[in-house]
Write an enzyme that holds these catalytic residues in place. Structure first.
Site, PDB file in Angstrom:
ATOM      1  N   GLY A   1      22.342  69.256  27.522  1.00  0.00           N
ATOM      2  CA  GLY A   1      20.959  69.873  27.195  1.00  0.00           C
ATOM      3  C   GLY A   1      21.329  70.876  25.912  1.00  0.00           C
ATOM      4  N   LEU A   2      21.239  69.985  24.654  1.00  0.00           N
ATOM      5  CA  LEU A   2      21.332  71.087  23.595  1.00  0.00           C
ATOM      6  C   LEU A   2      20.164  71.149  22.850  1.00  0.00           C
ATOM      7  CD1 LEU A   2      24.718  69.416  22.052  1.00  0.00           C
ATOM      8  CD2 LEU A   2      24.642  71.456  23.284  1.00  0.00           C
TER       9      LEU A   2
ATOM     10  N   ALA B   1      13.036  71.379  32.927  1.00  0.00           N
ATOM     11  CA  ALA B   1      12.979  71.603  34.226  1.00  0.00           C
ATOM     12  C   ALA B   1      12.234  70.366  34.928  1.00  0.00           C
ATOM     13  CB  ALA B   1      12.384  72.741  35.019  1.00  0.00           C
TER      14      ALA B   1
ATOM     15  N   ASN C   1      14.611  76.390  34.469  1.00  0.00           N
ATOM     16  CA  ASN C   1      13.683  76.983  35.188  1.00  0.00           C
ATOM     17  C   ASN C   1      13.243  76.169  36.404  1.00  0.00           C
ATOM     18  OD1 ASN C   1      13.490  79.692  34.177  1.00  0.00           O
ATOM     19  ND2 ASN C   1      11.907  79.265  32.788  1.00  0.00           N
TER      20      ASN C   1
ATOM     21  N   SER D   1      17.706  84.484  31.950  1.00  0.00           N
ATOM     22  CA  SER D   1      16.466  84.854  31.295  1.00  0.00           C
ATOM     23  C   SER D   1      17.035  85.713  30.022  1.00  0.00           C
ATOM     24  CB  SER D   1      15.913  86.128  32.343  1.00  0.00           C
ATOM     25  OG  SER D   1      14.877  86.544  31.751  1.00  0.00           O
ATOM     26  N   GLY D   2      16.253  85.708  29.156  1.00  0.00           N
ATOM     27  CA  GLY D   2      16.295  86.453  27.926  1.00  0.00           C
ATOM     28  C   GLY D   2      15.999  85.714  26.712  1.00  0.00           C
ATOM     29  N   GLY D   3      15.682  84.522  26.935  1.00  0.00           N
ATOM     30  CA  GLY D   3      15.421  83.644  25.739  1.00  0.00           C
ATOM     31  C   GLY D   3      16.384  83.334  24.802  1.00  0.00           C
TER      32      GLY D   3
ATOM     33  N   HIS E   1      11.184  87.114  38.914  1.00  0.00           N
ATOM     34  CA  HIS E   1      11.532  87.953  37.473  1.00  0.00           C
ATOM     35  C   HIS E   1      10.354  87.469  36.784  1.00  0.00           C
ATOM     36  CE1 HIS E   1      12.554  87.622  33.304  1.00  0.00           C
ATOM     37  NE2 HIS E   1      13.270  88.512  33.408  1.00  0.00           N
ATOM     38  N   ASN E   2       9.954  86.218  36.424  1.00  0.00           N
ATOM     39  CA  ASN E   2       8.939  85.821  35.713  1.00  0.00           C
ATOM     40  C   ASN E   2       7.716  86.440  36.080  1.00  0.00           C
ATOM     41  OD1 ASN E   2      11.104  84.376  34.683  1.00  0.00           O
ATOM     42  ND2 ASN E   2       9.855  82.534  34.066  1.00  0.00           N
TER      43      ASN E   2
ATOM     44  N   LYS F   1      14.665  84.191  40.012  1.00  0.00           N
ATOM     45  CA  LYS F   1      14.306  84.023  38.499  1.00  0.00           C
ATOM     46  C   LYS F   1      12.552  83.935  38.538  1.00  0.00           C
ATOM     47  CE  LYS F   1      14.116  83.378  34.154  1.00  0.00           C
ATOM     48  NZ  LYS F   1      13.639  82.061  33.539  1.00  0.00           N
TER      49      LYS F   1
ATOM     50  N   GLU G   1       7.175  89.683  35.127  1.00  0.00           N
ATOM     51  CA  GLU G   1       7.178  89.735  33.846  1.00  0.00           C
ATOM     52  C   GLU G   1       5.710  89.434  33.395  1.00  0.00           C
ATOM     53  OE1 GLU G   1       9.785  87.190  31.298  1.00  0.00           O
ATOM     54  OE2 GLU G   1       8.069  86.286  30.491  1.00  0.00           O
TER      55      GLU G   1
ATOM     56  N   THR H   1      20.083  62.561  23.627  1.00  0.00           N
ATOM     57  CA  THR H   1      19.876  62.090  22.479  1.00  0.00           C
ATOM     58  C   THR H   1      21.315  62.410  21.593  1.00  0.00           C
ATOM     59  OG1 THR H   1      17.546  62.686  22.477  1.00  0.00           O
ATOM     60  CG2 THR H   1      18.452  62.038  20.323  1.00  0.00           C
TER      61      THR H   1
HETATM   62  P1  NBP Z   1      13.309  72.314  26.908  1.00  0.00           P
HETATM   63  O1  NBP Z   1      13.062  72.833  28.099  1.00  0.00           O
HETATM   64  O2  NBP Z   1      12.628  71.950  25.696  1.00  0.00           O
HETATM   65  O3  NBP Z   1      14.501  70.863  27.296  1.00  0.00           O
HETATM   66  C1  NBP Z   1      15.258  69.899  26.237  1.00  0.00           C
HETATM   67  C2  NBP Z   1      16.335  69.217  26.721  1.00  0.00           C
HETATM   68  O4  NBP Z   1      16.021  68.592  27.842  1.00  0.00           O
HETATM   69  C3  NBP Z   1      16.899  68.487  25.593  1.00  0.00           C
HETATM   70  O5  NBP Z   1      18.225  68.443  25.744  1.00  0.00           O
HETATM   71  C4  NBP Z   1      16.472  67.247  26.132  1.00  0.00           C
HETATM   72  O6  NBP Z   1      17.286  66.164  25.623  1.00  0.00           O
HETATM   73  C5  NBP Z   1      16.596  67.409  27.426  1.00  0.00           C
HETATM   74  N1  NBP Z   1      15.766  66.501  28.247  1.00  0.00           N
HETATM   75  C6  NBP Z   1      14.679  66.159  28.722  1.00  0.00           C
HETATM   76 BR1  NBP Z   1      13.075  67.063  27.675  1.00  0.00          BR
HETATM   77  N2  NBP Z   1      14.444  65.057  29.384  1.00  0.00           N
HETATM   78  C7  NBP Z   1      15.482  64.733  29.748  1.00  0.00           C
HETATM   79  C8  NBP Z   1      15.892  63.503  30.696  1.00  0.00           C
HETATM   80  N3  NBP Z   1      15.098  62.836  31.292  1.00  0.00           N
HETATM   81  N4  NBP Z   1      17.271  63.538  30.832  1.00  0.00           N
HETATM   82  C9  NBP Z   1      18.173  64.234  30.215  1.00  0.00           C
HETATM   83  N5  NBP Z   1      17.813  65.219  29.369  1.00  0.00           N
HETATM   84  C10 NBP Z   1      16.691  65.389  29.027  1.00  0.00           C
HETATM   85  O7  NBP Z   1      14.863  73.247  26.449  1.00  0.00           O
HETATM   86  P2  NBP Z   1      14.988  74.694  26.646  1.00  0.00           P
HETATM   87  O8  NBP Z   1      13.863  75.573  26.189  1.00  0.00           O
HETATM   88  O9  NBP Z   1      16.244  74.963  25.931  1.00  0.00           O
HETATM   89  O10 NBP Z   1      15.182  74.968  27.895  1.00  0.00           O
HETATM   90  C11 NBP Z   1      16.242  74.519  28.902  1.00  0.00           C
HETATM   91  C12 NBP Z   1      15.757  75.175  30.196  1.00  0.00           C
HETATM   92  O11 NBP Z   1      15.994  76.251  30.204  1.00  0.00           O
HETATM   93  C13 NBP Z   1      14.322  74.664  30.647  1.00  0.00           C
HETATM   94  O12 NBP Z   1      14.605  74.577  32.115  1.00  0.00           O
HETATM   95  C14 NBP Z   1      13.721  75.925  30.482  1.00  0.00           C
HETATM   96  O13 NBP Z   1      12.513  76.033  31.552  1.00  0.00           O
HETATM   97  C15 NBP Z   1      14.875  76.834  30.672  1.00  0.00           C
HETATM   98  N6  NBP Z   1      14.451  78.143  30.006  1.00  0.00           N
HETATM   99  C16 NBP Z   1      14.025  78.348  28.633  1.00  0.00           C
HETATM  100  C17 NBP Z   1      13.998  79.553  28.064  1.00  0.00           C
HETATM  101  C18 NBP Z   1      13.332  79.537  26.634  1.00  0.00           C
HETATM  102  O14 NBP Z   1      13.033  80.720  26.205  1.00  0.00           O
HETATM  103  N7  NBP Z   1      13.254  78.281  26.123  1.00  0.00           N
HETATM  104  C19 NBP Z   1      14.358  80.625  28.590  1.00  0.00           C
HETATM  105  C20 NBP Z   1      14.836  80.601  30.081  1.00  0.00           C
HETATM  106  C21 NBP Z   1      14.769  79.284  30.524  1.00  0.00           C
HETATM  107  P3  NBP Z   1      16.804  65.275  24.448  1.00  0.00           P
HETATM  108  O15 NBP Z   1      17.342  66.044  23.277  1.00  0.00           O
HETATM  109  O16 NBP Z   1      17.489  63.892  24.420  1.00  0.00           O
HETATM  110  O17 NBP Z   1      15.108  65.235  24.200  1.00  0.00           O
END
Ligand code: NBP
Length: 485
Positions: free
Chosen positions: A12-13, A79, A105, A131-133, A189-190, A186, A193, A37
């Site tokens: 998950g990049l 998630a 999450n 947490s911490g974005g 925590h949210n 978590k 927040e 991807t």
């Molecule tokens: P996203 O929540 O936007 O998820 C994108 C990633 O999920 C991409 O790697 C995407 O692959 C992959 N993905 C999806 Br969409 N559907 C998929 C599937 N069916 N099978 C496999 N991979 C799949 O990314 P993020 O914002 O980095 O967050 C990641 C996790 O961390 C989430 O659960 C989020 O709630 C949590 N989180 C986020 C933050 C924040 O500040 N952003 C903070 C704390 C926790 P692809 O490239 O192929 O589409």
């Protein structure tokens, strides 16, 4: 592709995954990466991860083959169903003792389910809050892992290295507990927040509309507040927000539309609170305040019809600001006490052995609610590990006692000026309710018995005995089944 050389693999990049990988690499861990991807793997390896030890894989078998045993695979995907789909794809390549870590999450009930179903296959599951974005992931997040305890020793060195540290070097990451408890913590925590942000917003509107402070003046007030007991990340960024100018030199805050979004973790906290019968009212009000903000068009229409009080701006500036500061601080104490009540109730319900003080420590750094205040919570549980409610710790009870008059004055000022303060006022009402030995629920029970024969307990009889009165003389002798909500 080199075999069995990587300490951990991450799938998950997106923003969180990429930054966690770079953080792990900085701390000397060799990381393999994979993404649905696959072009994103190449983009990452050729740009952000260029010159690092990170290894990119284009297929699941290559990715798994690159990992040392037991394989540690961390998921940072969206998630929900994406987590289940990714686990299903992984499973054919894993063997007993391998570890799957979900760092997204996820809803804690999903983590409960995943932990149990993977355990049946001999795979160790960890559901962890991160947490911490973006910045936290890159430089040191708060990490809240829970699940299969046998997995902890295998991920502990990695997680505690990359986590934020408090002043004495203690990592903001420790084992939370069984099942989905990491994701539950978590979620709380949210929720907290949401509450903290709403409290700050109420202070803002009260100082703006009740006292007439400008954004520059507000920046000054919040900078001052951040030097004292309210010292926290959210107060700090709020002062920076007020100081920020748009391209034309005017305050940017005044140009931002007042319709809030939400992603659901606050709602989840409230749903759990309702399920558990815990009065987590402040987070509830924070969620509803976002809902009210979101119906902007309806509010604009209503503002043309409904009028508020014609109260002149306050003149006692210093006193006004201090009332608001104290109302904010006391309300924050109530919010954390409510959050901890819910944590304790969940621990009882799900049979999790939660370390409540340790959880406060995990939130001390790296995460959005980090604050000086959390050290007080840790101290309270260090002093008394079986503390039944934070409000009964002497630090918190003394503070509420000392600030109470000013807190009430802050709420009264808001009402006089017609400024909505749902979080300040629900905190006040909770405090008054919680400290009241006899609430009017005797009348409520009488009403329920009157119209529905729901029965009541008596103050002059042992608890657990239920009585029914034929209130009108017209009812029968049969009572309804007793149940508690
Ligand atoms: P996203 O929540 O936007 O998820 C994108 C990633 O999920 C991409 O790697 C995407 O692959 C992959 N993905 C999806 Br969409 N559907 C998929 C599937 N069916 N099978 C496999 N991979 C799949 O990314 P993020 O914002 O980095 O967050 C990641 C996790 O961390 C989430 O659960 C989020 O709630 C949590 N989180 C986020 C933050 C924040 O500040 N952003 C903070 C704390 C926790 P692809 O490239 O192929 O589409």
């Amino acid at each position: 592709m080199p075999q069995d050389t990587c300490d951990i693999g991450l799938i998950g990049l997106a923003v969180m995954g990429q930054n966690l990988v770079l953080n792990m690499n900085d701390h000397g861990f060799k990381v393999a990466v994979y993404n649905r991807t696959t072009s994103k793997v190449d983009e990452f390896i050729n740009h952000e991860a260029k010159g690092t030890n990170v290894l990119g894989a284009h297929t699941m078998p290559d990715f798994i083959a690159s990992l040392k045993r037991p394989r540690r695979v961390m998921l940072m995907v969206k998630a929900g169903s994406a987590v289940d789909q990714t686990i299903d794809e992984l499973l054919p390549f894993l063997e007993a003792g391998d570890i799957v870590i979900d760092g997204g999450n996820s809803l804690f009930t999903d983590s409960n389910r995943r932990e149990a179903s993977l355990a049946a296959k001999g795979i160790l599951f960890i559901g962890t809050g991160v947490s911490g974005g973006e910045e936290g992931a890159r430089l040191g997040p708060s990490i809240m892992p829970g699940g299969n305890a046998a997995a902890w020793e295998h991920v502990k060195p990695i997680f505690q290295s990359i986590a934020a540290k408090v002043e004495d070097g203690t990592p903001c990451c420790d084992w939370v507990g069984e099942g989905g408890s990491g994701h539950y913590v978590k979620m709380i925590h949210n929720g907290i927040e949401y509450g903290d942000m709403q409290l700050i917003c109420e202070a803002y509107q009260l100082l703006k509309d009740g006292l007439g402070l400008t954004p520059d003046e507000l920046a000054g007030v919040f900078t001052e507040w951040n030097k004292g007991e309210l010292d926290s990340y959210l107060i700090e960024i709020t002062s920076e927000i007020f100081a920020k100018k748009d391209e034309d030199g005017s305050p940017l805050i005044d140009k931002i539309l007042d319709a809030a979004g939400q992603k659901g973790t606050g709602k989840w906290t409230c749903e759990s609170a309702l399920d558990m019968g815990m009065p987590v009212t402040l987070i509830g009000e924070a969620v509803f305040a976002r809902c009210l903000s979101a119906i902007k068009d309806a509010r604009v229409e209503a503002s043309k019809v409904l009028t508020g009080p014609a109260t002149a701006k306050a003149a006692d500036r210093a006193e006004f600001i201090e009332d608001v500061r104290r109302a904010l601080y006391c309300s924050k104490i109530i919010s954390y006490a409510q959050g901890y009540m819910l944590l304790s109730a969940a621990a009882r319900e799900y049979k999790w052995n939660l370390n409540l003080g340790g959880i406060a420590l995990m939130w001390r750094g790296g995460c959005i609610i980090r604050s000086r205040f959390l050290a007080r919570i840790k101290e309270a549980f260090d002093k008394n590990p079986t503390l039944s409610n934070l409000l009964l710790d002497s630090f918190f009870s003394d503070t509420l006692d000392k600030y109470q008059a000013s807190w009430r004055s802050g709420c009264i000022r808001a009402i006089q000026h017609g400024v909505p303060v749902p979080a300040f006022s629900t905190a006040m009402s909770f405090f008054d309710g919680f400290r009241t030995a006899r609430l009017p629920a005797n009348l409520l029970q009488a009403q329920r018995d009157f119209f529905g024969a729901h029965t009541y307990e008596r103050v002059d009889q042992p608890r657990g005995q239920f009585f029914h009165t034929n209130w009108t003389g017209r009812g029968g002798r049969v009572s309804s089944t007793t149940y508690t909500v």
